[in-house]
Design an enzyme around this catalytic site. Structure first.
Site, PDB file in Angstrom:
ATOM      1  N   PRO A 196       0.816  -1.211   0.000  1.00 20.64           N
ATOM      2  CA  PRO A 196       0.000   0.000   0.000  1.00 20.64           C
ATOM      3  C   PRO A 196       0.852   1.263   0.000  1.00 20.64           C
ATOM      4  O   PRO A 196       1.869   1.329   0.673  1.00 20.64           O
ATOM      5  CB  PRO A 196      -0.770  -0.108   1.326  1.00 20.64           C
ATOM      6  N   TYR A 251      -6.285  12.928 -13.376  1.00 16.02           N
ATOM      7  CA  TYR A 251      -7.247  11.841 -13.107  1.00 16.02           C
ATOM      8  C   TYR A 251      -8.643  12.354 -12.756  1.00 16.02           C
ATOM      9  O   TYR A 251      -9.500  11.570 -12.330  1.00 16.02           O
ATOM     10  CB  TYR A 251      -6.782  10.954 -11.934  1.00 16.02           C
ATOM     11  N   CYS A 291       0.224  28.700 -15.714  1.00 18.95           N
ATOM     12  CA  CYS A 291      -0.215  29.333 -16.957  1.00 18.95           C
ATOM     13  C   CYS A 291      -0.990  28.395 -17.851  1.00 18.95           C
ATOM     14  O   CYS A 291      -0.606  28.155 -18.994  1.00 18.95           O
ATOM     15  CB  CYS A 291       1.007  29.889 -17.661  1.00 18.95           C
TER      16      CYS A 291
HETATM   17  N1  LLP Z   1       2.770  -1.558  -6.039  1.00 20.93           N
HETATM   18  C1  LLP Z   1       3.009  -1.246  -7.329  1.00 20.93           C
HETATM   19  C2  LLP Z   1       3.765  -2.190  -8.152  1.00 20.93           C
HETATM   20  C3  LLP Z   1       2.544  -0.034  -7.857  1.00 20.93           C
HETATM   21  O1  LLP Z   1       2.776   0.263  -9.131  1.00 20.93           O
HETATM   22  C4  LLP Z   1       1.844   0.861  -7.022  1.00 20.93           C
HETATM   23  C5  LLP Z   1       1.349   2.145  -7.530  1.00 20.93           C
HETATM   24  C6  LLP Z   1       1.641   0.507  -5.673  1.00 20.93           C
HETATM   25  C7  LLP Z   1       2.105  -0.717  -5.223  1.00 20.93           C
HETATM   26  C8  LLP Z   1       0.927   1.395  -4.686  1.00 20.93           C
HETATM   27  O2  LLP Z   1      -0.377   1.674  -5.051  1.00 20.93           O
HETATM   28  P1  LLP Z   1      -1.313   2.492  -4.050  1.00 20.93           P
HETATM   29  O3  LLP Z   1      -1.544   1.630  -2.817  1.00 20.93           O
HETATM   30  O4  LLP Z   1      -0.610   3.736  -3.695  1.00 20.93           O
HETATM   31  O5  LLP Z   1      -2.544   2.743  -4.829  1.00 20.93           O
HETATM   32  N2  LLP Z   1      -0.257   8.646  -9.490  1.00 20.93           N
HETATM   33  C9  LLP Z   1      -1.496   7.920  -9.306  1.00 20.93           C
HETATM   34  C10 LLP Z   1      -1.293   6.566  -8.688  1.00 20.93           C
HETATM   35  C11 LLP Z   1      -0.305   5.713  -9.444  1.00 20.93           C
HETATM   36  C12 LLP Z   1      -0.047   4.401  -8.755  1.00 20.93           C
HETATM   37  C13 LLP Z   1       1.154   3.749  -9.331  1.00 20.93           C
HETATM   38  N3  LLP Z   1       1.508   2.500  -8.745  1.00 20.93           N
HETATM   39  C14 LLP Z   1      -2.457   8.769  -8.472  1.00 20.93           C
HETATM   40  O6  LLP Z   1      -2.105   9.880  -8.128  1.00 20.93           O
HETATM   41  O7  LLP Z   1      -3.562   8.348  -8.204  1.00 20.93           O
END
Ligand code: LLP
Length: 444
Positions: free
Chosen positions: A302, A344, A371
């Site tokens: 997470p 998003y 900008c």
């Molecule tokens: N493991 C892997 C292999 C990942 O690629 C990611 C996130 C995570 C774990 C953690 O995911 P989380 O629990 O944080 O959802 N920039 C986007 C989110 C991109 C997530 C990329 N990978 C946003 O702002 O929503």
């Protein structure tokens, strides 16, 4: 136009639910987080500032460890990384998921044990692999066939590196198209359906320098429902059974990635971690029993759910403009510190802090100072009608993927990061200055 409460201070439980647990309303429209008034932080550290509640981060790490006592919980560093974050996560007993030499070096040089780190990446650079092997990273997650020989060669004849394989289980989940990674139409992983994952496993098992410890999948991000995880887990267990049948190898680990969704606005759904833990475990035990497989150790990764709700962004209002039907409140940050609404379509819930207002609320769009017209932080939110330059706005749930995705757009400079804990505020990351830019810009 909506007429609601006189004060912009959240008071009911539904509104409080998206703030750090330490959040306390103060007189005169103030709010304290971690025992420190947010107005004091704005005065002392200037704005924009990102406030991180250390107790909230630690509490969330503990919640994970309690919900998943048999699993390894790896914090996904891409959500936000700093030396303090590395320390908190280490002290709370989590591992770390990194995806570059930069994240890896920062973690290890801040005292994080390398064996508790997993390196990801769909395109690992020579520098990433060099750092991983030099620093002794715990596991490298193989994401494409060409990596197999590359890693084996880099390990050398006498070495041995633990690896996993990133599998695409064919499950679609996630809060937005750009963050869905469980199906074959995106760049990550090796397919379960076209046999790519199985083929990679066979090749890895033939490489004496590589020790395959298990399979990995990450189906997407901002997922609020348990079901896609269960479907993915079932398919992963199926593949583990087929690997056992084909090669006589029982893989000891199964990494189900991250993606656990959180609420950004009051009333939005979040993933129920207790339910996730209980049902994943039950599904794993049942699936393994049916396939007569030894139950592998579960890993989860997470990011957002550990740090997102612990962060509050503070902005100062610079301008207020009425254009036709619209009211724009422009602040001193924007898409360079938070590109998420533009990328998003995420909706945030900013609040006026530091004074009470007797004005009626009105539908307002909070914009940044950059900008372009797409520089919107929060469209159509209800804010007091008398917001004026100099006012302070606080945006809860700002801890994940804002600063880590911050840019140098317009040379505004990335904001300061301030930790709050038990009544004390301390600077974690200083504001980026023109001097920082100038020192990098060395050509003429
Ligand atoms: N493991 C892997 C292999 C990942 O690629 C990611 C996130 C995570 C774990 C953690 O995911 P989380 O629990 O944080 O959802 N920039 C986007 C989110 C991109 C997530 C990329 N990978 C946003 O702002 O929503």
């Amino acid at each position: 136009m909506t007429i609601t409460a006189l004060s912009a201070i959240p008071t009911d439980a539904r509104e409080l639910s998206i703030w750090p647990a330490s959040m306390t309303p103060l007189p005169h429209g103030g709010l304290a987080v971690g025992g420190v008034p947010l107005t004091e932080i704005a005065d002392r550290f200037d704005t924009p500032a990102y406030v991180l509640d250390e107790g909230e981060v630690r509490g969330r790490c503990r919640t994970y460890r309690e919900a998943f006592p048999d699993a390894a919980v790896l914090y996904a560093a891409k959500a936000f990384l700093s030396r303090a974050m590395v320390r908190w996560v280490r002290e709370e007993g989590l591992g770390l998921d990194v995806c570059s030499a930069g994240e890896l070096e920062l973690a290890v040089t801040s005292g994080f044990p390398p064996e508790r780190i997993v390196l990801h990446g769909n395109a690992k650079s020579p520098r990433d692999l060099e750092a991983a092997l030099r620093l002794g990273v715990g596991r490298i997650v193989i994401d494409s066939p060409s990596e197999i020989a590359r890693i084996a060669a880099a390990v050398g004849p006498d070495g041995r590196q633990k690896v996993m394989v990133r599998v695409v289980p064919g499950v679609s989940a996630g809060g937005h198209d750009k963050i869905r990674t469980g199906t074959d139409d995106q760049k990550f992983g090796l397919s379960l359906t076209d046999g790519g994952a199985q083929h990679a496993v066979t090749r890895i098992l033939g490489q004496p320098q590589l020790e395959l410890t298990g399979l990995h999948c990450h189906i997407g991000s901002q997922i609020t429902d348990v079901k896609p995880y269960l479907v993915a887990l079932r398919r992963m267990v199926g593949l583990m059974a087929r690997i056992r049948d084909a090669h006589g190898v029982v893989l000891p680990e199964l990494d189900m990635g991250g993606g656990h969704g959180i609420a950004y606005r009051p009333g939005e759904p979040a993933l129920d971690l207790t339910a996730l833990a209980r049902r994943l475990r039950a599904e794993l035990i049942e699936g393994c029993a049916a396939a007569r497989l030894t139950v592998p150790r579960l890993l989860i990764e997470p990011g957002r759910a550990v740090v997102g709700p612990a962060g509050v962004a503070l902005y100062r209002v610079l301008a207020v403009k009425h254009t036709g039907e619209k009211v724009f409140v422009a602040v001193d940050g924007g898409m360079s510190d938070n590109p998420r609404p533009a990328l998003y379509g995420v909706r945030y819930a900013p609040r006026l802090i530091g004074r009470t207002s007797a004005a009626e609320t009105r539908t307002t769009t909070v914009v940044g100072r950059h900008c372009e017209a797409g520089d919107v932080l929060a469209a159509d939110v209800h804010l007091p009608g008398d917001i004026r330059p100099g006012d302070l706005l606080a945006v809860p749930v700002s801890g994940a993927y804002q600063l880590s995705m911050a840019s140098g757009y317009n040379l505004v400079g990335r904001p300061a990061v301030v930790a709050v804990h038990e009544g004390t505020a301390r600077l974690l990351v200083r504001r980026e200055t023109l001097q920082d830019y100038r020192s990098r810009d060395i050509g003429v």
